[in-house]
Motif scaffolding. Structure first.
Motif, short mmCIF file in Angstrom:
data_model
loop_
_atom_site.label_atom_id
_atom_site.label_comp_id
_atom_site.label_asym_id
_atom_site.label_seq_id
_atom_site.Cartn_x
_atom_site.Cartn_y
_atom_site.Cartn_z
N UNK A 176 0.81 -1.20 0.09
CA UNK A 176 0.06 -0.11 0.11
C UNK A 176 1.00 1.16 0.05
N UNK A 177 0.46 2.18 -0.99
CA UNK A 177 1.64 3.18 -1.04
C UNK A 177 1.50 4.41 0.13
N UNK A 178 0.59 4.28 1.13
CA UNK A 178 0.67 5.34 2.05
C UNK A 178 1.61 5.00 3.09
N UNK A 179 2.86 5.48 2.76
CA UNK A 179 3.73 5.54 4.17
C UNK A 179 4.74 6.61 3.74
N UNK A 207 6.25 7.02 -2.74
CA UNK A 207 5.23 6.05 -3.43
C UNK A 207 3.91 6.98 -3.88
N UNK A 208 3.60 7.95 -3.10
CA UNK A 208 2.84 8.98 -3.35
C UNK A 208 3.28 9.98 -4.44
N UNK A 209 4.57 10.23 -4.43
CA UNK A 209 4.85 11.30 -4.89
C UNK A 209 4.71 12.65 -4.32
N UNK A 210 4.71 12.59 -3.16
CA UNK A 210 4.35 13.55 -2.20
C UNK A 210 5.45 13.95 -1.28
N UNK A 211 5.88 15.14 -0.83
CA UNK A 211 6.66 15.54 -0.01
C UNK A 211 6.11 16.87 0.81
N UNK A 212 6.09 17.02 2.21
CA UNK A 212 5.71 18.18 2.87
C UNK A 212 6.80 18.71 3.84
N UNK A 257 5.16 23.92 3.43
CA UNK A 257 5.17 23.90 1.87
C UNK A 257 5.14 22.38 1.65
N UNK A 258 4.38 22.26 0.34
CA UNK A 258 4.59 20.80 -0.21
C UNK A 258 5.02 21.28 -1.64
N UNK A 259 5.78 20.21 -2.27
CA UNK A 259 6.17 20.34 -3.48
C UNK A 259 7.30 19.43 -3.92
N UNK A 260 8.02 19.11 -4.89
CA UNK A 260 8.99 18.53 -5.58
C UNK A 260 10.34 18.86 -4.73
N UNK A 303 0.65 9.17 8.95
CA UNK A 303 1.12 10.66 8.58
C UNK A 303 0.07 11.43 7.76
N UNK A 304 -0.72 10.73 6.75
CA UNK A 304 -1.41 11.38 5.86
C UNK A 304 -2.47 12.36 6.45
N UNK A 305 -3.45 12.22 7.60
CA UNK A 305 -4.33 13.07 7.99
C UNK A 305 -3.75 14.31 8.44
N UNK A 306 -2.45 14.24 8.95
CA UNK A 306 -2.00 15.62 9.35
C UNK A 306 -1.49 16.32 8.56
#
Length: 266
Positions: free
Chosen positions: A96-99, A124-129, A138-141, A195-198
């Motif tokens: 599952x990619x949510x980690x 795995x989600x292609x995300x960073x905060x 911020x969020x982005x690459x 981590x995701x809901x935060x």
């Protein structure tokens, strides 16, 4: 106000290295998984990522202390890096990619410990905060390609989206009745987890979230990000920051109501 830009850049470098390590073994058919004494899983990727982060911190910040989920505490001093190499290991080992890898810096001062840098990287989600004290979230690459985060303006519980990890633990903590009452009074509830809901609170897509039992490495990085996005992060009993053993995060407008429901025990 102290400038933690260099520490934030270092946290991104650490996250880049950890992402390469964890993604290399994600969904590997021969991934080695063990069960820890607390009956939670740990994979070879958890250990490898934390070892890598510790090694790089040892070279870049040799005087700083480190606390990690897999290898405990090392060193002393007013600056301490907090590391969760894979937050969401159960998802990781099931594909599952949510980690995410969570990296934060906590400093000790006249008013006690305070989180000043936080990075949450979910490759795995292609995300960073990320966030640093007084500089926003911020969020982005990358640092140069980012969007500033802002919590929502929802101020009525009946309009609020409430996220949580799971039902387990609420009854053990004597808070199940409050949790159920809160769920019934919100517009929407979802169990996104870890981590995701935060991060969604920081982005403004979720308004409140909470968990009944957590460790410092689960909370230190998300707390900085939520706070720098304009939200509040406390324990369920209202202790500010990530040091109370559980978490309540919100857009600020709904925080006292959130604590009113979940601060109840018995």
């Amino acid at each position: 106000m102290p400038d933690f830009n260099d520490d934030l850049r270092l946290a991104h470098i650490l996250a880049d290295a950890a992402d390469a390590t964890t993604m290399e073994r994600f969904k590997a058919l021969d991934l080695k998984v063990e069960t820890k004494p607390d009956m939670t899983p740990v994979s070879e990727a958890d250990k490898a990522a934390e070892e890598l982060i510790r090694s790089q911190l040892g070279r870049a910040r040799p005087r700083d202390a480190v606390l990690g989920e897999e290898y405990g505490s090392h060193g002393n001093g007013p600056r301490r890096w907090i590391v969760d190499p894979i937050d969401g290991t159960k998802n990781y080992v099931r594909g599952v990619p949510v980690w995410a890898t969570l990296i934060s810096l906590v400093v000790s001062g006249e008013n006690g410990d305070e989180g000043v840098v936080g990075v949450v990287s979910a490759p795995a989600l292609g995300r960073r905060w990320w966030a640093s004290k007084g500089r926003g979230a911020y969020t982005g690459r990358s640092l140069s390609a980012a969007t500033r985060l802002q919590v929502s303006k929802i101020n009525k519980l009946e309009d609020a989206s409430f996220a949580y990890s799971s039902l387990s633990g609420w009854e053990e903590q004597g808070r199940l009745d409050g949790f159920l009452h809160l769920s019934r009074n919100c517009w929407r509830t979802r169990g996104y987890g870890d981590f995701w809901p935060y991060m969604m609170v920081a982005e403004g897509s979720v308004d409140i979230c909470a968990e009944p039992e957590l460790s410092l490495w689960d909370m230190a990085a998300p707390a900085v990000i939520v706070q720098e996005a304009g939200g509040r992060y406390t324990s369920l009993d209202g202790e500010p920051g990530p040091f109370g053993g559980n978490a309540a995060a919100s857009n600020g407008h709904l925080h006292e109501e959130l604590l009113g429901y979940l601060g109840r025990t018995g």
